[in-house]
Design an enzyme around this catalytic site. Structure first.
Site, short mmCIF file in Angstrom:
data_model
loop_
_atom_site.label_atom_id
_atom_site.label_comp_id
_atom_site.label_asym_id
_atom_site.label_seq_id
_atom_site.Cartn_x
_atom_site.Cartn_y
_atom_site.Cartn_z
N CYS A 159 0.89 -1.11 0.01
CA CYS A 159 -0.07 0.12 0.00
C CYS A 159 0.79 1.15 0.14
CB CYS A 159 -1.01 -0.05 1.30
SG CYS A 159 -1.84 1.39 1.37
N CYS B 192 -0.39 4.33 0.26
CA CYS B 192 -0.87 5.57 0.68
C CYS B 192 -1.02 5.60 2.02
CB CYS B 192 -2.32 5.51 0.29
SG CYS B 192 -2.75 5.86 -1.49
N SER C 127 7.81 -18.89 -11.03
CA SER C 127 9.30 -18.66 -11.81
C SER C 127 9.06 -18.57 -13.14
CB SER C 127 10.05 -19.83 -11.29
OG SER C 127 11.30 -19.69 -11.80
N ARG D 62 20.06 -14.29 5.79
CA ARG D 62 20.01 -13.73 4.59
C ARG D 62 19.85 -12.21 4.73
NH1 ARG D 62 14.60 -12.01 2.98
NH2 ARG D 62 14.54 -13.23 1.09
N PHE E 112 0.70 11.24 -6.24
CA PHE E 112 1.83 11.58 -5.45
C PHE E 112 2.66 12.65 -6.37
CE2 PHE E 112 1.10 7.28 -4.14
CZ PHE E 112 0.29 7.51 -2.93
N MET F 35 -7.41 11.53 -4.87
CA MET F 35 -6.66 10.72 -5.22
C MET F 35 -6.20 9.68 -4.11
SD MET F 35 -3.93 13.55 -6.21
CE MET F 35 -3.85 15.07 -5.29
N GLN G 118 -2.91 10.90 6.10
CA GLN G 118 -1.97 11.79 5.54
C GLN G 118 -0.74 11.81 6.24
OE1 GLN G 118 -2.53 12.97 2.20
NE2 GLN G 118 -3.91 11.38 2.49
N GLU H 137 1.88 16.62 2.30
CA GLU H 137 3.24 16.53 2.21
C GLU H 137 4.03 16.71 3.39
OE1 GLU H 137 2.52 19.96 -0.64
OE2 GLU H 137 4.14 18.64 -1.93
C1 LIG Z 1 7.14 -11.89 -6.21
C2 LIG Z 1 8.16 -13.20 -6.07
C3 LIG Z 1 8.86 -13.28 -4.76
C4 LIG Z 1 9.67 -14.04 -4.71
N1 LIG Z 1 10.39 -13.91 -3.33
C5 LIG Z 1 11.33 -14.99 -3.30
C6 LIG Z 1 12.03 -15.02 -2.01
O1 LIG Z 1 11.95 -13.99 -1.36
N2 LIG Z 1 13.01 -15.74 -1.75
C7 LIG Z 1 13.18 -17.03 -2.74
O2 LIG Z 1 14.01 -18.05 -2.52
N3 LIG Z 1 12.39 -16.88 -3.65
C8 LIG Z 1 11.46 -16.13 -4.05
N4 LIG Z 1 10.70 -16.23 -5.27
C9 LIG Z 1 10.90 -17.36 -6.02
C10 LIG Z 1 9.85 -18.36 -5.84
O3 LIG Z 1 10.23 -19.04 -4.67
C11 LIG Z 1 10.11 -19.20 -6.78
O4 LIG Z 1 9.56 -18.78 -8.14
C12 LIG Z 1 9.07 -20.68 -6.79
O5 LIG Z 1 9.64 -21.17 -5.55
C13 LIG Z 1 9.03 -21.17 -7.93
O6 LIG Z 1 8.13 -22.51 -7.79
P1 LIG Z 1 6.88 -22.59 -8.95
O7 LIG Z 1 6.01 -23.86 -8.51
O8 LIG Z 1 6.14 -21.37 -9.13
O9 LIG Z 1 7.62 -22.87 -10.20
P2 LIG Z 1 6.99 -22.89 -11.56
O10 LIG Z 1 7.32 -21.33 -12.06
O11 LIG Z 1 5.80 -23.49 -11.58
O12 LIG Z 1 8.27 -23.70 -12.25
C14 LIG Z 1 9.46 -23.37 -12.33
C15 LIG Z 1 10.26 -24.28 -13.08
O13 LIG Z 1 10.40 -25.63 -12.39
C16 LIG Z 1 10.19 -26.70 -13.12
N5 LIG Z 1 9.47 -27.68 -12.48
C17 LIG Z 1 8.61 -27.33 -11.46
N6 LIG Z 1 8.20 -28.49 -10.94
C18 LIG Z 1 8.87 -29.62 -11.40
C19 LIG Z 1 8.99 -30.84 -11.11
N7 LIG Z 1 8.17 -31.45 -10.06
N8 LIG Z 1 9.83 -31.62 -11.94
C20 LIG Z 1 10.50 -31.15 -12.64
N9 LIG Z 1 10.67 -29.68 -12.94
C21 LIG Z 1 9.70 -29.02 -12.30
C22 LIG Z 1 9.54 -25.99 -14.45
O14 LIG Z 1 9.70 -26.84 -15.39
C23 LIG Z 1 10.07 -24.71 -14.48
O15 LIG Z 1 11.06 -24.60 -15.39
C24 LIG Z 1 9.64 -15.09 -5.53
C25 LIG Z 1 8.86 -15.21 -6.65
C26 LIG Z 1 8.10 -14.18 -6.91
C27 LIG Z 1 7.27 -14.30 -7.98
S1 FES Z 2 -2.27 1.95 -2.31
FE1 FES Z 2 -3.35 1.59 -0.66
S2 FES Z 2 -4.72 2.99 -0.21
FE2 FES Z 2 -3.71 3.68 -1.89
#
Ligand SMILES: Cc1cc2nc3c(=O)[nH]c(=O)nc-3n(C[C@H](O)[C@H](O)[C@H](O)COP(=O)(O)OP(=O)(O)OC[C@H]3O[C@@H](n4cnc5c(N)ncnc54)[C@H](O)[C@@H]3O)c2cc1C
Ligand code: FES
Ligand code: FES
EC number: 1.2.3.1
Length: 1338
Positions: A149, A151, A270, A429, A807, A1047, A1203, A1270
């Site tokens: 958020c 705001c 991913s 980490r 903003f 806004m 605000q 502000e």
């Molecule tokens: C907004 C955001 C924040 C994140 N923050 C963090 C964080 O703070 N720390 C961190 O460590 N990670 C972070 N991640 C990464 C996240 O942990 C990984 O994207 C996630 O774990 C992938 O898992 P999935 O099931 O979505 O993979 P998918 O996107 O579904 O698959 C990813 C890949 O794995 C392969 N795969 C999946 N399952 C199998 C299987 N069973 N056998 C063979 N291949 C397989 C697929 O072929 C593909 O290539 C973040 C991701 C996002 C989007």
């Molecule tokens: S982004 Fe949370 S109220 Fe505007």
């Protein structure tokens, strides 16, 4: 396989069958565009903001349980919801049926401002409550970790959460037996005004009760389907992609054998971002559905086996349960994994992402892989060829073909062994933000001693974030085997690891020296942790840790949040109907929470509507040799590509004196400059085609990016701006000391949650054009559109219902884009919509000006500053925009709260090859104020005094004169300062901080208090004029219109309060539909904290005109109703419509003479913040903030507190974690929430108190109120200086003397590197110029 499958799922209890589904579609656009459920919002498209949160419910026929979890609809492929029930914000309640308690409470607790994040927040809380009807506050705040958020500053959202916890009201921790709500050092002492203040902003007693039996049931059909349906693979074939969903392991293996290159999509968190942001395309996707073998949880003698298909949230729950059951020595790896899972992403991602997907993706910053590697885990793989096991080791993590999965293999499960006696595993980490941010460096470490002799038998150390993949320090570990666990070993380990895990100076991600330092700082922490555990196991043989080291081990523990507010009670004599002064809920609060509030992109598509996508420059300074649009034009659905040649004669617009081009086809001056615009039938087609426009550039010199380069090239927009007061040169001759210094401030992204959005609709008659747009400046849009269309303004109307945050960033550049969109609409006679993606938005629109401030201060021994000579440099970017105005405001406001008797400031707006920076909340003040405070801090250090003392000595006292000779009465400033000192128990806590610091070597606390004097005014009377239009209808209802934009600041709510007071009618009788150039012409831009001030005076004027006309009628029938009076007026031919007008405040400034009266009044305040830092990692925790503000007489304390708090948190982000990164070629890297970190709910101070001064009268302003939009931003710098204080304490203890130079934002990197110690001395340093860094400081 089942050929052309139908996609069947439920949304909000309604069955959806999709026969021709395109597997490339995500759930979010499907909900928004196809089902017209626009409550779920787009904020980033990459899982990083939570605006798109929905609840997914699935029935598991094996466990017979329904799993409800939050998910980011933007990353959910539509085909993956087969058999699931999707609940959106519309599904849980609406104003037409009944609102849900979550919706009600977030609104009534004032947890919505612009409301754009609210549906996502609601769904995150709702989903938690479905699983835990009686949650703890920690569970609730954890559930919101993935929701941003911009705001509110989150505090009111936490308040709403508290109402669902049993522990509401008090933290229940009763530390030292004292209730948190009691007075004292940790309390919120009564202010002198006692009974004249109130602290309740809402009344819990009125809330609807939460009744879990009233929730939507899981559709029985889906349950039966899951139980009965014969398992068979489903296939969905789209235009370009095929989606295969096997439902048995056998079919999965067959599909993978047939399509070995197809990814196995689980959570898509991913693969999804790769497809979206990196242009990766997969013609076939395999997505297993409910395959039992992928969801196993088995415990055997040697450890746990977890199915690859389990979500990270399920893994977390499983491990938490196991850790409770088994002895600590067996669960070392699980505990370490749990620690990482606690901060990994937000709840939505943790619930979507699978363990298998996480492992196989092998992201460089994976938090789990380093631990799985050191924990000796193995992967169970299966293909049609058979099963095999591979270890999670260095080779696997590096994707060596010999150690990797084969293309046809599936990861079925993961074995995670139990740890043994004398074996210890730890996880570390450090990220830019404590939670929901990818780690900068993370690590897993394990040591095994075999027995209690303390000799290393096995050692494994892995790091993430320091190379292209997770890196294992194998050689170093090998060399340390056989050594005892002592300081010599640690020293050797540090040197070995630094050598093995070497990081080049140009490594991607930058922060190279910080990363090197973290590598060994983590090692040191591990060394100490193991020592402590050894001692616990064998106190006889292992000495206790030196006191000095204990503090290296404690993590920052989340403490129960406390907050309190005190505001002025309304005068008891005020009529009960009069709502002014009451904490009225935001007019749209409930609609924000139900998703019924309509934003620009929520408007339904017009018949034949087109979409426009921009093509922007990829070079910082270049000649355009050619633009080839042929391929783009040949793509399906593409209608046109507009370039400069099409806008002949209308391609430029003059905003503030300098004409700017709309589209550029000859020369580009920054990356992100608009070059052409592709218009197509759909958004997807337009975006695809935009990528095919081929531009050939010829790079030009020089490329000026930094302020230093601009100074070197004398690249300024205009000659210097200068103000001089007193006789600076003479004063320098008589002072005791002189300090000189400089401070650099990075820029800031607006990060409004709603990206730039516009819809241009040609009316088909008389060339009329309607523009619906998310802007702060409808008149500006009208002007520029009219100019581009060569139409008079009366043919172009601009309409703004509400804006999802602005903003300062939705004015001029919005106008440019709206003009091009309207041009396209006019050319094709069809409506054209343009919605920027987050990355485009951040690239094109830029934000706050980075600044360099240089100062030279002359002062007496007791800290009185007599002479101050300053230089300000603002990085304006490629075009002028508002840079000069920002610079001028900075110079006018630099004195902040201080009387500098002799002051000179010169300022330059630098022209660089960056996207043009623009207005952002505070408009120059946050930069100028910080420079002044940095100077004061230096002066204090030189005098050996606390900065607070020096601040007080130099503060304006009573009646005085500013450096531009405007009179000022600083009585309330001093009062705010004193109240804040008292409220924060400053002296007691200062002593407590010093005591803490003397007892802790690796953790330090800091305390700082800053005042603010924020001048309010727009520079000219004309800029402050405002108008309103008020109609009374014959049924007695009233419609108010004014020139201000809603806004999030609640201006419409305040306007209704004004109308209600003036017309003496209930709030419910007054309505406000939005802002339009059709109803109120020539309105100024909304901004500068004065929108309610100025428009309120206009509304008041209109209402008074009406009342005057109606008074004879009312007095004839005083007991009548408004309906009676309106009818009587109509019958007597008295107009029931009136305009209201306010001319604007007198305002002038003569830069020649350096004198003027540029401001109408000043907002005063003070904030005291306390932080704790971890000297080894650079992490910091905001412990407590107290704010006291002089708000005059608040029209609506809830909105005003909102605000102040929202701005404070935004300011805190500016000065601590919000960091923009540019490549040496001027390319912005930080283009989304994954890279650019704004504060989340976990960053707000654990204790957060806001209090108002007693009411003070000012006859000129609206009911003596003050504009507060502000000023709070600057108070965020109290956190900066508290960190500064903590770092100073660390450096003093380490014997480091001399001035401390800390730039803004004060990120973990800067904090860690400033706390110099033996580890920072140990790391290799790159000689300046020896490598090209990944990023450059702008
Ligand atoms: C907004 C955001 C924040 C994140 N923050 C963090 C964080 O703070 N720390 C961190 O460590 N990670 C972070 N991640 C990464 C996240 O942990 C990984 O994207 C996630 O774990 C992938 O898992 P999935 O099931 O979505 O993979 P998918 O996107 O579904 O698959 C990813 C890949 O794995 C392969 N795969 C999946 N399952 C199998 C299987 N069973 N056998 C063979 N291949 C397989 C697929 O072929 C593909 O290539 C973040 C991701 C996002 C989007
Ligand atoms: S982004 Fe949370 S109220 Fe505007
Ligand atoms: S839009 Fe889905 S998380 Fe941001």
């Amino acid at each position: 396989m089942d050929g052309a499958a139908e996609l069947l799922f439920y949304v909000n209890g309604r069955k959806v069958i999709e026969k021709n589904v395109d597997p490339e579609t995500m759930l979010l656009p499907y909900l928004r565009k196809k089902l017209r459920l626009t409550g779920t919002k787009y904020g980033c498209g990459g899982g990083g903001c939570g605006a798109c949160t929905v609840m997914i419910s699935r029935y598991d026929p094996v466990t017979k349980r329904i799993r409800h979890y939050p998910a980011n609809a933007c990353l959910m492929p539509i085909c993956s919801v087969y058999g699931a029930a999707v609940t959106t914000v519309e599904g849980i309640g609406s104003t037409r049926t009944r609102i849900h308690p979550v919706q009600e409470r977030i609104a009534r607790c004032h947890g919505t401002q612009c409301g754009f994040c609210t549906p996502g927040m609601v769904m995150s809380i709702y989903t938690l409550l479905r699983n835990h009807p009686d949650p703890t506050l920690d569970q609730l705040t954890d559930a919101l970790g993935g929701n941003l958020c911009r705001c509110t500053g989150y505090r009111p959202i936490v308040d709403a959460c508290k109402t669902f916890c049993n522990t509401s009201g008090c933290c229940q921790s009763k530390e030292n037996g004292v209730c948190c709500l009691n007075q004292g050092i940790n309390g919120f002492p009564e202010l002198e005004e006692g009974n004249k203040t109130s602290s309740k902003l809402f009344s819990e007693e009125e809330f609807l009760p939460l009744d879990p039996t009233q929730e939507l049931i899981f559709p029985p059909e889906l349950m039966i389907m899951a139980e009965k349906q014969p398992p068979r693979t489903r296939v969905f074939a789209g235009e370009r992609m095929m989606w295969i969903s096997p439902v048995t392991l056998k079919e999965l293996l067959e599909a993978k054998a047939k399509y070995p290159q197809a990814p196995v999509i689980m959570g898509n968190t991913s693969t999804g971002p790769e497809v979206k942001f990196k242009g990766v395309f997969h013609p076939v996707i395999i997505s297993p559905d409910r395959i039992e073998e992928l969801n196993v949880v088995n415990s055997a003698n040697n450890g746990l086996t977890l199915g690859a298909g389990l979500s990270l949230a399920q893994v977390k729950d499983t491990l938490a349960a196991v850790v409770l059951k088994l002895p600590e020595e067996r669960t070392q790896t699980y505990r370490a994994l749990l620690k990482q899972l606690g901060t990994l992403a937000g709840a939505q991602i943790r619930n979507m992402a699978s363990l298998g997907g996480h492992i196989v993706s092998r992201h460089v910053d994976s938090d789990l892989n380093p631990l799985l590697a050191v924990g000796g885990c193995t992967l169970n793989l299966l293909s049609k060829e058979g099963a095999r096991q591979i270890p999670v080791n260095e080779q696997f993590l590096r994707k060596c073909p010999s150690a990797d999965l084969k293309p046809e293999e599936i990861l079925i499960s993961v074995n995670i062994p139990y740890s043994r006696k004398w074996e210890f595993v730890s996880a570390f980490r450090q990220a830019q933000r404590q939670q929901n941010a990818l780690a900068i460096v993370n690590s897993g470490m394990r040591v095994f001693f075999g027995e209690g002799d303390g000799i290393i038998r096995e050692l494994s150390i892995s790091y993430g974030g320091v190379g292209p993949t997770t890196i294992c320090a194998q050689n170093s570990c090998q060399k340390l085997i056989g050594r005892p666990w002592n300081e010599e070993m640690l020293d050797a380990a540090c040197r070995l690891v630094l050598d093995e895990v070497s990081l080049p100076g140009s490594a991607p991600g930058g922060k190279v020296e910080f990363k090197r330092t973290l590598i060994i700082s983590f090692l040191f922490k591990f060394y100490l942790e193991v020592l402590r555990l050894l001692r616990r196991m064998d106190p006889v043989h292992y000495p206790s840790l030196a006191d000095k080291h204990e503090s290296a081990l404690e993590d920052f523990h989340p403490r129960h949040r406390q907050s309190a507010r005190k505001y002025q009670k309304v005068d008891p004599k005020q009529p009960p109907q009069d709502p002014v002064g009451h904490p009225i809920m935001h007019l749209s609060g409930i609609k924000h929470a139900t998703g019924e509030a309509i934003y620009c992109d929520d408007m339904p598509a017009m018949d034949g509507e087109l979409f426009l996508a921009f093509v922007t420059s990829s070079r910082a300074h270049a000649k355009i040799v050619s633009i080839d649009v042929s391929e783009a034009l040949s793509l399906p659905g593409v209608v046109d590509v507009l370039a400069e040649e099409h806008l002949q004669g209308v391609n430029s617009f003059c905003l503030l004196g300098q004409p700017e081009k709309l589209l550029e086809s000859e020369m580009v001056f920054c990356v992100g400059q608009l070059v052409c615009a592709v218009i197509a039938n759909s958004e997807i087609q337009a975006r695809r085609a935009a990528k095919q426009v081929k531009i050939v550039y010829q790079d030009l010199e020089p490329v000026i990016l930094t302020i230093e380069e601009a100074i070197q090239h004398k690249s300024f927009f205009e000659p210097e701006r200068k103000l001089e007061y007193g006789n600076v040169d003479e004063a320098f001759k008589v002072v005791d000391h002189i300090v000189e210094g400089e401070i650099h401030l990075g820029g800031q992204e607006h990060f409004y949650m709603e990206t730039q959005s516009m819809l241009a609709v040609p009316k088909g008659e008389d060339q009329e054009m309607d523009v619906y747009v998310s802007t702060q400046h409808p008149k500006g849009i009208q002007d520029i559109v009219a100019s581009v269309l060569k139409l008079p303004a009366n043919k172009v109307m601009c309409h703004v219902k509400r804006v999802g945050g602005a903003f300062g960033g939705k004015a001029f550049k919005t106008g440019v884009m709206a003009a091009i969109t309207a041009f396209a609409a006019n050319k094709h006679g069809r409506a054209v919509r343009c919605i920027l993606e987050r990355g485009e938005d951040m690239l094109i629109t830029a934000g706050r000006h980075p600044y360099l401030g240089k100062y030279k201060a002359g002062f007496t021994k007791d800290g009185r500053i007599l002479a101050l000579d300053m230089e300000h440099y603002g990085n304006g970017g490629a075009s002028l925009d508002e840079s000069l105005f920002v610079l001028e405001m900075g110079i006018l406001k630099l004195d902040n709260a201080y009387k500098f008797p002799n002051l000179r400031c010169r300022g330059w707006a630098c022209r660089t090859n960056l996207p043009s920076n623009t207005a952002l909340r505070g408009f120059g003040f946050p930069q100028a104020g910080l420079i002044t405070e940095a100077c004061i801090t230096d002066v204090a250090a030189k005098c050996g005094l606390s900065p607070e003392k020096v601040r007080m000595i130099n503060m304006y006292k009573e009646i005085d004169q500013t450096h531009y000779k405007q009179e000022i009465n600083a009585k309330n400033l001093i009062q705010c300062w004193r109240e804040c000192m008292a409220m924060s128990s400053y002296s007691l806590r200062k002593a407590a901080v010093e005591k803490f610091n003397s007892e802790n070597f690796w953790k330090k606390k800091g305390l700082a208090m800053v005042p603010v004097k924020f001048p309010i005014g727009l520079g000219s009377r004309a800029a402050g004029q405002a108008a309103a239009l008020v109609h009374i209808y014959l049924d007695g209802s009233v419609l108010v219109t004014h020139g201000g934009i809603e806004m999030g600041q609640g201006v419409h709510t305040k306007m209704i309060q004004v109308a209600s007071r003036e017309l003496r009618m209930p709030l419910s009788n007054v309505h406000l539909r939005g802002t339009s150039t059709e109803t109120v012409p020539n309105a100024n831009a909304s901004g500068g904290s004065v929108v309610a001030d100025l428009n309120g005076l206009a509304v008041k004027d209109a209402c008074q005109t009406l009342l005057k006309r109606l008074e004879p009628i009312i007095s004839k029938n005083p007991r009548g109703t408004w309906k009676d009076w309106a009818q009587a007026a109509f019958d007597e031919s008295i107009s029931l419509s009136a305009t209201g007008y306010f001319r604007g405040y007198e305002s002038n400034m003569n830069w020649e003479t350096g004198e003027g009266h540029p401001f109408e009044y000043f907002v005063y305040g003070a904030a005291c913040s306390e932080v704790e830092i971890d000297c080894l990692t650079g992490a910091h925790k905001n412990i407590r903030t107290d704010i006291v503000m002089d708000v005059g007489c608040s029209i609506n304390p809830a909105l005003d507190i909102g605000q102040i708090e929202g701005a404070f948190i935004q300011g805190m982000g500016l000065y601590t974690i919000e960091e923009l990164n540019y490549s040496p070629q001027g390319v912005l890297y930080t283009r989304g929430p994954d890279q650019y970190k704004i504060p989340t709910i976990c960053d707000i101070p654990t204790e957060f108190h806001v209090s108002f001064l007693p009411p003070s009268q000012d006859s000129n302003t609206l009911y003596s109120s003050k504009g507060l939009g502000e000023s709070g931003i600057f108070l965020g710098c109290s956190v900066f200086f508290a960190i500064h204080d903590a770092v100073s304490a660390a450096r003093q203890e380490r014997g480091l003397r001399g001035p401390l130079k800390l730039n803004s934002p004060l990120t973990p990197e800067k904090i860690r590197m400033a706390c110099e110690d033996k580890f920072t001395k140990m790391i290799p340093r790159d000689k300046p110029g020896s490598c090209v860094p990944w990023n450059i400081p702008i």
